[in-house]
Design a protein around this motif. Sequence first.
Motif, PDB file in Angstrom:
ATOM      1  N   TYR A   4       0.837  -1.205   0.000  1.00  0.00           N
ATOM      2  CA  TYR A   4       0.000   0.000   0.000  1.00  0.00           C
ATOM      3  C   TYR A   4       0.868   1.249   0.000  1.00  0.00           C
ATOM      4  O   TYR A   4       2.012   1.230   0.474  1.00  0.00           O
ATOM      5  CB  TYR A   4      -0.905   0.024   1.239  1.00  0.00           C
ATOM      6  CG  TYR A   4      -1.935  -1.071   1.254  1.00  0.00           C
ATOM      7  CD1 TYR A   4      -3.148  -0.928   0.583  1.00  0.00           C
ATOM      8  CD2 TYR A   4      -1.680  -2.266   1.930  1.00  0.00           C
ATOM      9  CE1 TYR A   4      -4.084  -1.951   0.580  1.00  0.00           C
ATOM     10  CE2 TYR A   4      -2.605  -3.293   1.932  1.00  0.00           C
ATOM     11  CZ  TYR A   4      -3.813  -3.131   1.248  1.00  0.00           C
ATOM     12  OH  TYR A   4      -4.736  -4.144   1.239  1.00  0.00           O
ATOM     13  N   ALA A  23      -7.191   8.345  -0.033  1.00  0.00           N
ATOM     14  CA  ALA A  23      -7.815   7.561  -1.114  1.00  0.00           C
ATOM     15  C   ALA A  23      -8.422   8.482  -2.172  1.00  0.00           C
ATOM     16  O   ALA A  23      -8.366   8.188  -3.368  1.00  0.00           O
ATOM     17  CB  ALA A  23      -8.878   6.638  -0.530  1.00  0.00           C
ATOM     18  N   SER A  24      -8.996   9.595  -1.727  1.00  0.00           N
ATOM     19  CA  SER A  24      -9.629  10.527  -2.687  1.00  0.00           C
ATOM     20  C   SER A  24      -8.596  11.171  -3.612  1.00  0.00           C
ATOM     21  O   SER A  24      -8.938  11.696  -4.667  1.00  0.00           O
ATOM     22  CB  SER A  24     -10.425  11.612  -1.947  1.00  0.00           C
ATOM     23  OG  SER A  24      -9.541  12.490  -1.276  1.00  0.00           O
ATOM     24  N   LYS A  28      -3.166   4.276  -2.859  1.00  0.00           N
ATOM     25  CA  LYS A  28      -3.660   2.939  -2.514  1.00  0.00           C
ATOM     26  C   LYS A  28      -3.635   2.823  -0.988  1.00  0.00           C
ATOM     27  O   LYS A  28      -2.574   2.872  -0.359  1.00  0.00           O
ATOM     28  CB  LYS A  28      -2.763   1.877  -3.171  1.00  0.00           C
ATOM     29  CG  LYS A  28      -3.152   0.445  -2.838  1.00  0.00           C
ATOM     30  CD  LYS A  28      -4.480   0.058  -3.440  1.00  0.00           C
ATOM     31  CE  LYS A  28      -4.835  -1.396  -3.117  1.00  0.00           C
ATOM     32  NZ  LYS A  28      -6.280  -1.622  -3.215  1.00  0.00           N
ATOM     33  N   TYR A 100     -15.670   3.261   2.946  1.00  0.00           N
ATOM     34  CA  TYR A 100     -14.310   2.852   2.573  1.00  0.00           C
ATOM     35  C   TYR A 100     -14.321   2.074   1.254  1.00  0.00           C
ATOM     36  O   TYR A 100     -13.509   2.305   0.366  1.00  0.00           O
ATOM     37  CB  TYR A 100     -13.695   1.969   3.668  1.00  0.00           C
ATOM     38  CG  TYR A 100     -13.328   2.681   4.944  1.00  0.00           C
ATOM     39  CD1 TYR A 100     -12.892   3.998   4.939  1.00  0.00           C
ATOM     40  CD2 TYR A 100     -13.382   2.024   6.171  1.00  0.00           C
ATOM     41  CE1 TYR A 100     -12.538   4.646   6.117  1.00  0.00           C
ATOM     42  CE2 TYR A 100     -13.022   2.657   7.355  1.00  0.00           C
ATOM     43  CZ  TYR A 100     -12.614   3.961   7.319  1.00  0.00           C
ATOM     44  OH  TYR A 100     -12.252   4.590   8.483  1.00  0.00           O
ATOM     45  N   LYS A 101     -15.262   1.128   1.164  1.00  0.00           N
ATOM     46  CA  LYS A 101     -15.323   0.281  -0.041  1.00  0.00           C
ATOM     47  C   LYS A 101     -15.582   1.139  -1.279  1.00  0.00           C
ATOM     48  O   LYS A 101     -15.034   0.886  -2.355  1.00  0.00           O
ATOM     49  CB  LYS A 101     -16.432  -0.766   0.145  1.00  0.00           C
ATOM     50  CG  LYS A 101     -16.122  -1.760   1.285  1.00  0.00           C
ATOM     51  CD  LYS A 101     -15.867  -3.154   0.766  1.00  0.00           C
ATOM     52  CE  LYS A 101     -15.140  -4.006   1.792  1.00  0.00           C
ATOM     53  NZ  LYS A 101     -15.992  -4.624   2.784  1.00  0.00           N
ATOM     54  N   ASN A 102     -16.445   2.155  -1.124  1.00  0.00           N
ATOM     55  CA  ASN A 102     -16.755   3.043  -2.253  1.00  0.00           C
ATOM     56  C   ASN A 102     -15.526   3.830  -2.713  1.00  0.00           C
ATOM     57  O   ASN A 102     -15.471   4.295  -3.849  1.00  0.00           O
ATOM     58  CB  ASN A 102     -17.872   4.030  -1.885  1.00  0.00           C
ATOM     59  CG  ASN A 102     -19.221   3.339  -1.764  1.00  0.00           C
ATOM     60  OD1 ASN A 102     -19.391   2.226  -2.257  1.00  0.00           O
ATOM     61  ND2 ASN A 102     -20.176   3.976  -1.099  1.00  0.00           N
ATOM     62  N   LYS A 103     -14.554   3.984  -1.828  1.00  0.00           N
ATOM     63  CA  LYS A 103     -13.317   4.718  -2.176  1.00  0.00           C
ATOM     64  C   LYS A 103     -12.170   3.756  -2.490  1.00  0.00           C
ATOM     65  O   LYS A 103     -11.013   4.167  -2.576  1.00  0.00           O
ATOM     66  CB  LYS A 103     -12.917   5.637  -1.010  1.00  0.00           C
ATOM     67  CG  LYS A 103     -13.800   6.877  -0.867  1.00  0.00           C
ATOM     68  CD  LYS A 103     -13.151   7.870   0.097  1.00  0.00           C
ATOM     69  CE  LYS A 103     -13.869   9.203   0.115  1.00  0.00           C
ATOM     70  NZ  LYS A 103     -15.110   9.189   0.868  1.00  0.00           N
ATOM     71  N   ASP A 104     -12.492   2.449  -2.621  1.00  0.00           N
ATOM     72  CA  ASP A 104     -11.486   1.417  -2.917  1.00  0.00           C
ATOM     73  C   ASP A 104     -10.421   1.298  -1.823  1.00  0.00           C
ATOM     74  O   ASP A 104      -9.255   1.000  -2.103  1.00  0.00           O
ATOM     75  CB  ASP A 104     -10.803   1.675  -4.272  1.00  0.00           C
ATOM     76  CG  ASP A 104     -11.749   1.404  -5.438  1.00  0.00           C
ATOM     77  OD1 ASP A 104     -12.606   0.521  -5.294  1.00  0.00           O
ATOM     78  OD2 ASP A 104     -11.636   2.095  -6.464  1.00  0.00           O
ATOM     79  N   ILE A 105     -10.828   1.547  -0.587  1.00  0.00           N
ATOM     80  CA  ILE A 105      -9.928   1.339   0.559  1.00  0.00           C
ATOM     81  C   ILE A 105     -10.102  -0.109   1.025  1.00  0.00           C
ATOM     82  O   ILE A 105     -11.232  -0.561   1.253  1.00  0.00           O
ATOM     83  CB  ILE A 105     -10.278   2.316   1.701  1.00  0.00           C
ATOM     84  CG1 ILE A 105     -10.051   3.772   1.267  1.00  0.00           C
ATOM     85  CG2 ILE A 105      -9.470   2.004   2.958  1.00  0.00           C
ATOM     86  CD1 ILE A 105     -10.610   4.818   2.217  1.00  0.00           C
ATOM     87  N   ASP A 106      -8.996  -0.843   1.138  1.00  0.00           N
ATOM     88  CA  ASP A 106      -9.070  -2.226   1.628  1.00  0.00           C
ATOM     89  C   ASP A 106      -9.283  -2.217   3.136  1.00  0.00           C
ATOM     90  O   ASP A 106      -8.577  -1.510   3.866  1.00  0.00           O
ATOM     91  CB  ASP A 106      -7.776  -2.985   1.306  1.00  0.00           C
ATOM     92  CG  ASP A 106      -7.654  -3.318  -0.173  1.00  0.00           C
ATOM     93  OD1 ASP A 106      -8.639  -3.066  -0.916  1.00  0.00           O
ATOM     94  OD2 ASP A 106      -6.592  -3.809  -0.589  1.00  0.00           O
TER      95      ASP A 106
END
Length: 448
Positions: A4, A23-24, A28, A100-106
């Motif tokens: 990351y 993330a925005s 990663k 978080y998922k909407n921003k592709d954060i694991d």
Amino acid sequence: MKKYDVFVIGSGMSGMTVANKCASKGLKVGITDELPYGGTCALRGCDPKKVIIGATEVRDFSQRLKGNGIDTVPKVNWEDIMAFKQSFVDAMPPKIEKGYKNKDIDTYHSSAKFLSGNTLQVGDEVIEADKIVIASGAKPRILDFEGSEHALSSTDFLNLKELPKSLLFIGGGYIAFEFAHIAARAGAEVTIVHRGEKPLENFEQDIVKHLVEATKNLGVNLILETEVTGIEKTEKGYKVKGNKNGKATTFTTETVFNSAGRPPAIFDLDLEKANISYSKKGIEVNKYLQSTSNPNVYAAGDSANTQGLPLTPVAVLEGHVLASNLIKGNKKEVSYPPMPTVVFTLPTMASVGLTEKQAKADGIKYKVNYKSAEEWFNAKRLNVPEYAFKTIVDQEQQILLGAHLIGPNSEEVINIFAMAIKTKMKLQEIRTMIFTYPTMASDIPHML
């Protein structure tokens, strides 16, 4: 091994701010929390506590106006208020995780431990990150006496299915006082045992004494200068052993709560393996919130040893500064405006800026205005005996340095004082402002 740009330990307000902001900007990002997402404030602190206080406020107001327009004082229905509180708490973790998922954060749900300067063990995963952010918050202090395992935490209090008939709080800080006021108004017998000479030591003591009076008038048994030395389980509850000036003393109670402070939750992270300097106050950071000993690591909120108070808005502020430095390089220094803080008892007690002790230590030529305002109209109309203020004024510059209040709505009024301190507003400007009347804020000009 997963890699990351930024990996965040902790999903409270500072961690959440960092993860979302990074993330925005296309970095990663991964985040982990061994507890449900949301942090202390949303799930185990400020928010649920304030929901519960709502019911006790109604009871308190009714009690004060009994015989002056109110005939019946309502009782607090503990089961109902806890269900109402839970509706807020339950909604938060899934909402945060969805964000978080909407921003592709694991997202991860395990504890983290450092393996080296930039690698972590997170559950079964080994994770490598260019930058690691420690935002793991704080947790209850570990008590080191016999039977300490019997003491419940502040989280346990906020999740009580039924309110015990009697409760004892170890420690005389804001958690003990807030919960004592809740429990006493809900009908329990409450004791606070504090080892120091004065409770709420970080607050202006001229104002604290009014809160002590209000707390005793509520029926709370406040025991000072007494160190708890052990807890023993009995048939009906617990026997709490104490030491007061060398003399042994005991208290019996149905439940015991540990409210003896909240140190940073950093001591299980294996920080030594990553060469991270820390103290009992948190991770040692520079003005960019970067570790002083490992440039790959940053810290914010209760995990970091900063000048910021352990408050939610301060954690958010630090989160924004930290995220900016991760995105743009170390260009933004952390700087704190006046930080108002509140003890949510009834009446509330609020502070911002310097105490008299601090003004004296800074060598400032200051003037103090301190008065009990129980004879003022606002106190009389609300039938509140504990209404007082202490303001600290810079005599040369004619600006406000500090304000300390106890009384109805002081948690709101303090924000106006905070703004006046931040903008260095002249006293004459505040005195000549028009405030809506009759409100608590309309008393401000008379407090200067």
